[in-house]
Design a protein around this motif. Structure first.
Motif, PDB file in Angstrom:
ATOM      1  N   LEU A  36      -1.268   3.833 -18.928  1.00 21.82           N
ATOM      2  CA  LEU A  36      -1.172   3.388 -17.534  1.00 21.82           C
ATOM      3  C   LEU A  36       0.218   3.619 -16.942  1.00 21.82           C
ATOM      4  CD1 LEU A  36      -3.202   0.048 -17.544  1.00 21.82           C
ATOM      5  CD2 LEU A  36      -3.963   2.353 -16.929  1.00 21.82           C
ATOM      6  N   LYS A  37       1.162   4.075 -17.747  1.00 21.07           N
ATOM      7  CA  LYS A  37       2.522   4.291 -17.252  1.00 21.07           C
ATOM      8  C   LYS A  37       2.557   5.289 -16.094  1.00 21.07           C
ATOM      9  CE  LYS A  37       7.131   5.857 -18.626  1.00 21.07           C
ATOM     10  NZ  LYS A  37       7.953   6.469 -19.696  1.00 21.07           N
ATOM     11  N   VAL A  38       1.621   6.242 -16.091  1.00 21.67           N
ATOM     12  CA  VAL A  38       1.609   7.260 -15.046  1.00 21.67           C
ATOM     13  C   VAL A  38       1.411   6.646 -13.668  1.00 21.67           C
ATOM     14  CG1 VAL A  38      -0.879   7.723 -15.130  1.00 21.67           C
ATOM     15  CG2 VAL A  38       0.704   9.544 -14.436  1.00 21.67           C
ATOM     16  N   VAL A  39       0.795   5.465 -13.605  1.00 24.24           N
ATOM     17  CA  VAL A  39       0.574   4.799 -12.312  1.00 24.24           C
ATOM     18  C   VAL A  39       1.897   4.402 -11.674  1.00 24.24           C
ATOM     19  CG1 VAL A  39      -0.591   2.872 -11.150  1.00 24.24           C
ATOM     20  CG2 VAL A  39      -1.650   3.948 -13.141  1.00 24.24           C
ATOM     21  N   LEU A  40       2.916   4.169 -12.500  1.00 27.33           N
ATOM     22  CA  LEU A  40       4.198   3.691 -12.002  1.00 27.33           C
ATOM     23  C   LEU A  40       4.782   4.599 -10.928  1.00 27.33           C
ATOM     24  CD1 LEU A  40       6.551   1.697 -12.167  1.00 27.33           C
ATOM     25  CD2 LEU A  40       7.473   3.034 -14.072  1.00 27.33           C
ATOM     26  N   ILE A  41       4.674   5.901 -11.118  1.00 24.95           N
ATOM     27  CA  ILE A  41       5.280   6.833 -10.172  1.00 24.95           C
ATOM     28  C   ILE A  41       4.556   6.832  -8.823  1.00 24.95           C
ATOM     29  CG2 ILE A  41       3.943   8.911 -10.765  1.00 24.95           C
ATOM     30  CD1 ILE A  41       6.642  10.423 -10.705  1.00 24.95           C
ATOM     31  N   TYR A  42       3.298   6.376  -8.812  1.00 25.27           N
ATOM     32  CA  TYR A  42       2.562   6.264  -7.551  1.00 25.27           C
ATOM     33  C   TYR A  42       2.817   4.918  -6.860  1.00 25.27           C
ATOM     34  CZ  TYR A  42       0.264  10.442  -9.236  1.00 25.27           C
ATOM     35  OH  TYR A  42       0.011  11.718  -9.694  1.00 25.27           O
ATOM     36  N   LEU A  43       3.502   4.037  -7.583  1.00 27.37           N
ATOM     37  CA  LEU A  43       3.915   2.761  -7.002  1.00 27.37           C
ATOM     38  C   LEU A  43       5.366   2.811  -6.533  1.00 27.37           C
ATOM     39  CD1 LEU A  43       2.348   0.283  -9.607  1.00 27.37           C
ATOM     40  CD2 LEU A  43       1.435   0.921  -7.372  1.00 27.37           C
ATOM     41  N   ALA A  73       2.785  14.335 -13.924  1.00 21.73           N
ATOM     42  CA  ALA A  73       2.264  13.625 -12.751  1.00 21.73           C
ATOM     43  C   ALA A  73       2.204  14.574 -11.553  1.00 21.73           C
ATOM     44  CB  ALA A  73       3.134  12.424 -12.433  1.00 21.73           C
ATOM     45  N   SER A  74       1.114  14.523 -10.807  1.00 22.99           N
ATOM     46  CA  SER A  74       0.922  15.425  -9.675  1.00 22.99           C
ATOM     47  C   SER A  74       1.282  14.749  -8.358  1.00 22.99           C
ATOM     48  CB  SER A  74      -0.547  15.879  -9.617  1.00 22.99           C
ATOM     49  OG  SER A  74      -0.777  16.647  -8.447  1.00 22.99           O
ATOM     50  N   ILE A  75       1.991  15.476  -7.513  1.00 23.26           N
ATOM     51  CA  ILE A  75       2.373  14.963  -6.209  1.00 23.26           C
ATOM     52  C   ILE A  75       1.274  15.180  -5.167  1.00 23.26           C
ATOM     53  CG2 ILE A  75       3.451  17.070  -5.329  1.00 23.26           C
ATOM     54  CD1 ILE A  75       5.652  15.319  -4.122  1.00 23.26           C
ATOM     55  N   LEU A 131      12.905  10.492 -14.287  1.00 24.09           N
ATOM     56  CA  LEU A 131      13.353   9.145 -14.618  1.00 24.09           C
ATOM     57  C   LEU A 131      12.351   8.435 -15.531  1.00 24.09           C
ATOM     58  CD1 LEU A 131      15.884   7.522 -13.781  1.00 24.09           C
ATOM     59  CD2 LEU A 131      14.497   6.460 -11.999  1.00 24.09           C
ATOM     60  N   PHE A 132      11.074   8.628 -15.237  1.00 26.48           N
ATOM     61  CA  PHE A 132      10.015   7.951 -15.997  1.00 26.48           C
ATOM     62  C   PHE A 132       9.412   8.823 -17.103  1.00 26.48           C
ATOM     63  CE2 PHE A 132       9.200   5.805 -11.675  1.00 26.48           C
ATOM     64  CZ  PHE A 132      10.162   4.840 -11.941  1.00 26.48           C
ATOM     65  N   PHE A 185       8.982  14.385  -1.511  1.00 24.15           N
ATOM     66  CA  PHE A 185       8.952  15.427  -2.539  1.00 24.15           C
ATOM     67  C   PHE A 185      10.120  15.271  -3.513  1.00 24.15           C
ATOM     68  CE2 PHE A 185      10.192  19.612  -4.107  1.00 24.15           C
ATOM     69  CZ  PHE A 185       8.997  20.099  -4.609  1.00 24.15           C
ATOM     70  N   LEU A 186      11.344  15.149  -2.980  1.00 21.26           N
ATOM     71  CA  LEU A 186      12.531  15.062  -3.827  1.00 21.26           C
ATOM     72  C   LEU A 186      12.537  13.768  -4.646  1.00 21.26           C
ATOM     73  CD1 LEU A 186      15.286  16.373  -1.379  1.00 21.26           C
ATOM     74  CD2 LEU A 186      14.262  17.595  -3.307  1.00 21.26           C
ATOM     75  N   ALA A 187      12.176  12.659  -4.011  1.00 24.14           N
ATOM     76  CA  ALA A 187      12.169  11.379  -4.716  1.00 24.14           C
ATOM     77  C   ALA A 187      11.124  11.365  -5.826  1.00 24.14           C
ATOM     78  CB  ALA A 187      11.901  10.237  -3.727  1.00 24.14           C
ATOM     79  N   PHE A 188       9.956  11.969  -5.547  1.00 20.69           N
ATOM     80  CA  PHE A 188       8.891  12.015  -6.547  1.00 20.69           C
ATOM     81  C   PHE A 188       9.342  12.793  -7.780  1.00 20.69           C
ATOM     82  CE2 PHE A 188       4.993  13.673  -8.471  1.00 20.69           C
ATOM     83  CZ  PHE A 188       4.195  12.537  -8.514  1.00 20.69           C
ATOM     84  N   TYR A 189      10.015  13.910  -7.568  1.00 14.54           N
ATOM     85  CA  TYR A 189      10.437  14.731  -8.708  1.00 14.54           C
ATOM     86  C   TYR A 189      11.630  14.124  -9.442  1.00 14.54           C
ATOM     87  CZ  TYR A 189       7.011  18.333  -8.160  1.00 14.54           C
ATOM     88  OH  TYR A 189       5.806  19.001  -8.152  1.00 14.54           O
ATOM     89  N   GLU A 190      12.464  13.374  -8.747  1.00  9.23           N
ATOM     90  CA  GLU A 190      13.499  12.623  -9.457  1.00  9.23           C
ATOM     91  C   GLU A 190      12.865  11.531 -10.320  1.00  9.23           C
ATOM     92  OE1 GLU A 190      17.411  12.979  -6.503  1.00  9.23           O
ATOM     93  OE2 GLU A 190      16.519  11.039  -6.946  1.00  9.23           O
TER      94      GLU A 190
END
Length: 241
Positions: free
Chosen positions: A93-100, A53-55, A47-48, A38-43
């Motif tokens: 496609l940048k939104v995919v980055l946070i899921y990677l 983006a939904s967790i 950052l991006f 949770f914390l890493a996703f929101y950081e």
């Protein structure tokens, strides 16, 4: 010469990891990893610059993956589904980055625990911590040669020293469970991947124009600043153990 705040908080975090490892209660570990995710996703969202983006897909991958012991693979599936949706909508496609990143690496770390238990997870953390600590102290003491423009504060001498020490220390610990050659391979590869993880986080921060991913941990920055190396190193354990 040395950052006292960084050292003190590093010791506190090390003590917390030891206590958690000794307790080794599945539900507690599950909660801790959920919080990390949770914390890493929101950081990473900041950052991006991906505030929308939904967790939720990742939480589902984490929970369902834990039930079938395949969180990493479900995380990959989520990333591919998001990719497919963005292509379908002809969206950025940048939104995919946070899921990677950092999502998949954290799920890989959780996969290490589910597959191999607390010893493997604790062993991995020791390897990465020893690599980071040795690189920091050796770099401060004798480092002169810049390692990479992505991370100008690191020196080649520090990185090499960290790799050598982490490989030696990791092998010394792992040999009691996995044998010499496998321990040597895992220790070196995990330490090497840890260096890549640290560089990757530095690259993202430089692209975003920030010094740290957050300010949650005094002397260390955010969650991603602290776990960047270990979550990438986790792939080495998933691959070889």
């Amino acid at each position: 010469m040395f950052n006292l705040t960084r050292i003190v908080w590093g010791l506190l975090m090390a003590a917390a990891v030891v206590i958690i490892a000794l307790i080794d209660q599945f539900f507690i570990n599950f909660i801790i990893f959920a919080i990390l995710l949770f914390l890493a996703f929101y950081e990473a969202k900041k950052l991006f610059s991906l505030e929308n983006a939904s967790i939720i897909p990742l939480i589902l991958a984490f929970i369902l993956g834990t039930m079938v012991f395949k969180p990493l693979f479900l995380g990959i599936l989520v990333a591919l589904l998001v990719l497919g949706y963005q292509v379908y909508k002809k969206s950025n496609l940048k939104v995919v980055l946070i899921y990677l990143y950092p999502s998949l690496p954290i799920l890989a770390l959780w996969q290490v625990y589910l597959d191999r238990g607390m010893f493997a997870l604790f062993w991995l953390i020791l390897i990465v911590a020893s690599c980071d600590s040795a690189a920091y102290f050796i770099g401060k003491l004798i480092g002169k040669t810049p390692f990479s423009p992505t991370s100008p504060n690191k020196t080649l001498e520090g990185v090499i020293g960290g790799l050598v020490f982490a490989t030696f220390f990791g092998t010394l610990i792992g040999v009691f469970v996995y044998g010499f050659w496998l321990s040597l391979l895992c220790s070196f590869c995990a330490a090497f991947m840890a260096v890549i993880g640290d560089l990757l986080e530095s690259y993202f921060k430089r692209e975003a124009g920030v010094k740290d991913s957050g300010d949650l941990i005094p002397g260390h920055g955010g969650i991603l600043d602290r776990i960047d190396a270990v979550i990438i190193a986790a792939f080495a354990m998933v691959a070889f153990l």
